[in-house]
Design an enzyme around this catalytic site. Sequence first.
Site, mmCIF file in Angstrom:
data_model
loop_
_atom_site.group_PDB
_atom_site.id
_atom_site.type_symbol
_atom_site.label_atom_id
_atom_site.label_comp_id
_atom_site.label_asym_id
_atom_site.label_seq_id
_atom_site.Cartn_x
_atom_site.Cartn_y
_atom_site.Cartn_z
ATOM 1 N N PHE A 36 0.882 -1.166 0.000
ATOM 2 C CA PHE A 36 0.000 0.000 0.000
ATOM 3 C C PHE A 36 0.929 1.228 0.000
ATOM 4 O O PHE A 36 1.884 1.290 0.775
ATOM 5 C CB PHE A 36 -0.854 -0.042 1.261
ATOM 6 C CG PHE A 36 -1.928 0.992 1.308
ATOM 7 C CD1 PHE A 36 -3.173 0.751 0.740
ATOM 8 C CD2 PHE A 36 -1.701 2.214 1.913
ATOM 9 C CE1 PHE A 36 -4.160 1.717 0.792
ATOM 10 C CE2 PHE A 36 -2.688 3.184 1.959
ATOM 11 C CZ PHE A 36 -3.924 2.927 1.392
ATOM 12 N N TYR A 63 -10.215 0.817 11.071
ATOM 13 C CA TYR A 63 -11.487 1.018 10.335
ATOM 14 C C TYR A 63 -11.775 -0.020 9.276
ATOM 15 O O TYR A 63 -12.771 0.085 8.585
ATOM 16 C CB TYR A 63 -11.553 2.418 9.718
ATOM 17 C CG TYR A 63 -10.390 2.810 8.829
ATOM 18 C CD1 TYR A 63 -10.298 2.329 7.534
ATOM 19 C CD2 TYR A 63 -9.397 3.668 9.275
ATOM 20 C CE1 TYR A 63 -9.242 2.689 6.717
ATOM 21 C CE2 TYR A 63 -8.331 4.037 8.479
ATOM 22 C CZ TYR A 63 -8.257 3.538 7.188
ATOM 23 O OH TYR A 63 -7.208 3.884 6.385
ATOM 24 N N LYS A 64 -10.899 -1.018 9.133
ATOM 25 C CA LYS A 64 -11.167 -2.060 8.128
ATOM 26 C C LYS A 64 -11.967 -3.178 8.794
ATOM 27 O O LYS A 64 -13.079 -2.915 9.253
ATOM 28 C CB LYS A 64 -9.851 -2.491 7.496
ATOM 29 C CG LYS A 64 -9.314 -1.347 6.624
ATOM 30 C CD LYS A 64 -7.938 -1.579 6.064
ATOM 31 C CE LYS A 64 -7.536 -0.367 5.224
ATOM 32 N NZ LYS A 64 -6.089 -0.242 5.040
ATOM 33 N N ARG A 72 -11.907 -5.797 -6.354
ATOM 34 C CA ARG A 72 -11.505 -6.318 -5.041
ATOM 35 C C ARG A 72 -12.738 -6.503 -4.158
ATOM 36 O O ARG A 72 -13.462 -5.554 -3.897
ATOM 37 C CB ARG A 72 -10.527 -5.344 -4.383
ATOM 38 C CG ARG A 72 -9.908 -5.896 -3.121
ATOM 39 C CD ARG A 72 -8.924 -4.930 -2.521
ATOM 40 N NE ARG A 72 -9.594 -3.794 -1.918
ATOM 41 C CZ ARG A 72 -9.064 -3.039 -0.960
ATOM 42 N NH1 ARG A 72 -7.836 -3.273 -0.546
ATOM 43 N NH2 ARG A 72 -9.731 -2.028 -0.461
ATOM 44 N N ASP A 91 2.704 -4.922 8.979
ATOM 45 C CA ASP A 91 1.481 -4.135 8.811
ATOM 46 C C ASP A 91 0.312 -5.112 8.743
ATOM 47 O O ASP A 91 0.269 -5.968 7.853
ATOM 48 C CB ASP A 91 1.590 -3.299 7.531
ATOM 49 C CG ASP A 91 0.400 -2.384 7.364
ATOM 50 O OD1 ASP A 91 -0.726 -2.823 7.680
ATOM 51 O OD2 ASP A 91 0.579 -1.248 6.900
HETATM 52 C C1 LIG Z 1 -5.548 0.920 4.735
HETATM 53 C C2 LIG Z 1 -4.077 0.861 4.816
HETATM 54 C C3 LIG Z 1 -3.358 1.950 5.296
HETATM 55 C C4 LIG Z 1 -4.088 3.214 5.677
HETATM 56 O O1 LIG Z 1 -3.306 4.138 6.318
HETATM 57 P P1 LIG Z 1 -4.022 5.445 6.929
HETATM 58 O O2 LIG Z 1 -2.967 6.118 7.670
HETATM 59 O O3 LIG Z 1 -5.167 4.963 7.756
HETATM 60 O O4 LIG Z 1 -4.542 6.237 5.786
HETATM 61 C C5 LIG Z 1 -1.983 1.827 5.397
HETATM 62 N N1 LIG Z 1 -1.350 0.679 5.038
HETATM 63 C C6 LIG Z 1 -2.027 -0.386 4.558
HETATM 64 C C7 LIG Z 1 -1.310 -1.639 4.184
HETATM 65 C C8 LIG Z 1 -3.409 -0.318 4.423
HETATM 66 O O5 LIG Z 1 -4.088 -1.361 3.941
#
Ligand SMILES: *Cc1c(COP(=O)(O)O)cnc(C)c1O
Length: 419
Positions: free
Chosen positions: A136, A232-233, A378, A207
Amino acid sequence: MSDTATTPSSPDTLRARAAELDAAHASTDRRDAFLLPEGVIYLDGNSLGALSVAARDATANAVSRQWGEQLIRAWNESSWWSAPERVGDRIAELVGAPAGSVVVGDSTTVSLYKAVHSAARLRPGRSVVLTDPDSFPTDVHVTRGVCDQLGLTLELVSPGDAVARLDGSDDVALASYSQVDYRTGELWDLAAITSAAHDAGALACWDLCHSAGVVEVGLTAGGADFAVGCGYKYLSGGPGAPAFIFVAPEHIAAFTNPILGWNGHATPFAMSPEHVPADGITRARVGTPPVLGIAALEGALTAYDGLDVADVRRRSLSLTAFFVECLDGLGIDLPVVTPRDESRGSQVSLRHPDAYAVVQALIARGVIGDFREPDIVRLGFAPLYLSHADVLAAAVHLRDVVDGREFERAEFATRAAVT
Ligand SMILES: *Cc1c(COP(=O)(O)O)cnc(C)c1O
């Protein structure tokens, strides 16, 4: 899994199979705890988890009673001050970490910055940080930023090649990877990569954005040094919910927060100009925590009360396997990017040249998934509130969108800001 299924199944056969699987997984059905709108099949719980009754009520209570009536007294009377550690402990249980090793409060991006920065400094004299080029983007950005600040070299190595890169090396300070790839859904071997990092004298940071709450993460069992993850996921903490950071107990005393704020201070209300880090995971805190967001997350986490993550994982694997079985059974011929074996998280990603329009057409039918560049449809399967019957219904809609070429309608071509 039905890798070999080539003969189409009748919808009736699939419906009977869905009922059978839903009965077998009844103990992990938490659908009634969530407030999904009528007519929606929500396959985006990996982007923004659904609202639960408990999250709604906890938020309302935090606003009306705590903020509205207790006012400043709520910091003590409603234990706002210790909420980051309290909610951290609940998340620790879900990711296989001990109490006192997880704290919530900042975004994933900021949490990752704190983890990568402090981890890299625990290996002085080593010059390389490894991360996945397909991470990401924020993960690559943050890691590159830390390397620039500390004079280290960022090396982009796929998690599939990380063990080989680490083998026999002595230059790596930190290997920083996602446990589940946000785009393909591939689940990487946390224990194997962590162990290769340790054998090479390096540390490992994970992560967990796409694994917390749906995979048996096993931070302690896998020997992870640091980890971060999203609220939030799958955890359903609400838009912009605070993320969490894990620091393995053996590193906490040496952990130096790169953002020295007053919330990470040993005696914050002494108002001392000297920074003395708090004992324990509290030193990973920065500033005043987002209390309303933490309240929502704390409410949301009650959906896991009485559940074992191993059972949630079994349900998740069953839902995703059944979705692929439906694709095969209904003759939906799109390449499945996500591994068909069990090395996957709780999503199924498909390729389609008009993936964006396919997702829009599905949304118009009430099947909410998302599009990821360049050509990925997805679909996330949040196990607590999806059934095998939902999975089959979604697959039937997908067949109709693709076979009926519904995605070619002009209205599905225009891109919104958030895809
Ligand atoms: C959703 C996600 C993020 C989101 O980061 P925010 O700081 O909440 O915007 C970061 N890394 C990964 C791998 C994600 O899936």
